[in-house]
Design a protein around this motif. Structure first.
Motif, short mmCIF file in Angstrom:
data_model
loop_
_atom_site.label_atom_id
_atom_site.label_comp_id
_atom_site.label_asym_id
_atom_site.label_seq_id
_atom_site.Cartn_x
_atom_site.Cartn_y
_atom_site.Cartn_z
N ILE A 164 -8.05 0.83 -6.25
CA ILE A 164 -8.51 1.59 -5.08
C ILE A 164 -8.44 3.07 -5.43
O ILE A 164 -7.47 3.53 -6.02
N SER A 165 -9.46 3.82 -5.05
CA SER A 165 -9.51 5.24 -5.42
C SER A 165 -8.42 6.05 -4.72
O SER A 165 -7.90 5.66 -3.67
N ASP A 166 -8.12 7.22 -5.30
CA ASP A 166 -7.14 8.12 -4.71
C ASP A 166 -7.61 8.67 -3.37
O ASP A 166 -6.80 9.05 -2.53
N GLU A 167 -8.91 8.71 -3.16
CA GLU A 167 -9.43 9.20 -1.88
C GLU A 167 -9.11 8.18 -0.77
O GLU A 167 -8.84 8.56 0.36
N GLU A 168 -9.19 6.91 -1.09
CA GLU A 168 -8.92 5.87 -0.10
C GLU A 168 -7.43 5.59 0.05
O GLU A 168 -6.98 5.18 1.12
N LEU A 169 -6.68 5.80 -1.01
CA LEU A 169 -5.24 5.54 -1.01
C LEU A 169 -4.56 6.71 -1.73
O LEU A 169 -4.20 6.62 -2.89
N ARG A 185 1.04 4.10 -3.00
CA ARG A 185 0.90 5.54 -2.80
C ARG A 185 2.06 6.29 -3.44
O ARG A 185 1.87 7.33 -4.06
N TYR A 240 0.84 -1.20 0.00
CA TYR A 240 0.00 0.00 0.00
C TYR A 240 0.87 1.26 0.00
O TYR A 240 0.56 2.24 -0.68
#
Length: 131
Positions: free
Chosen positions: A56-61, A28, A24
């Motif tokens: 996974i969206s940029d908001e979540e990751l 990022r 993760y």
């Protein structure tokens, strides 16, 4: 604070947790490097076409870049080497190679590498006496 070792090398996560979290972190970084138009790095981990985390969206990751003043190439090299040391220590079978000493033992051992350093000194002394 139950279950924490006094000599845990990582202040926040242990080895097992880092194995889970590390992909993760790298994702990022990959996203940050992809969005950075001035990036002139050597792209060691920034291109991963088979990465399931890309969904996974940029908001979540959210993407991240190195802190101001840190060279992107050095930043990538540090995390790439850290990932190598992490994967070496988490091998199912010990990754032992006398020709190339495994620095992951220095980083992750509970005695902070004291035993590994002593073994290295003994091996070097043995090689010197054999020569």
């Amino acid at each position: 604070r139950r279950g924490l070792k006094k000599s845990k090398p990582s202040k926040l996560f242990g080895k097992k947790a880092l194995v889970i979290v590390y992909p993760y972190i790298i994702e990022r970084f990959r996203r940050g490097l992809k969005k950075d138009e001035t990036n002139k790095s050597s792209v060691s981990f920034s291109d991963q076409s088979n990465n399931l985390l890309q969904f996974i969206s940029d908001e979540e990751l959210p993407p991240v870049l190195p802190p101001t003043g840190i060279d992107i190439g050095q930043w990538e090299a540090f995390y790439f080497e850290f990932g190598e040391l992490l994967s070496n220590v988490c091998c199912v079978q010990p990754c032992v190679n006398e020709a190339k000493e495994d620095d992951s033992a220095l980083l992750w051992s509970t005695d902070r590498g004291v035993t590994e350093l002593q073994q290295r000194r003994e091996r070097r002394a043995q090689r010197a006496s054999d020569a």
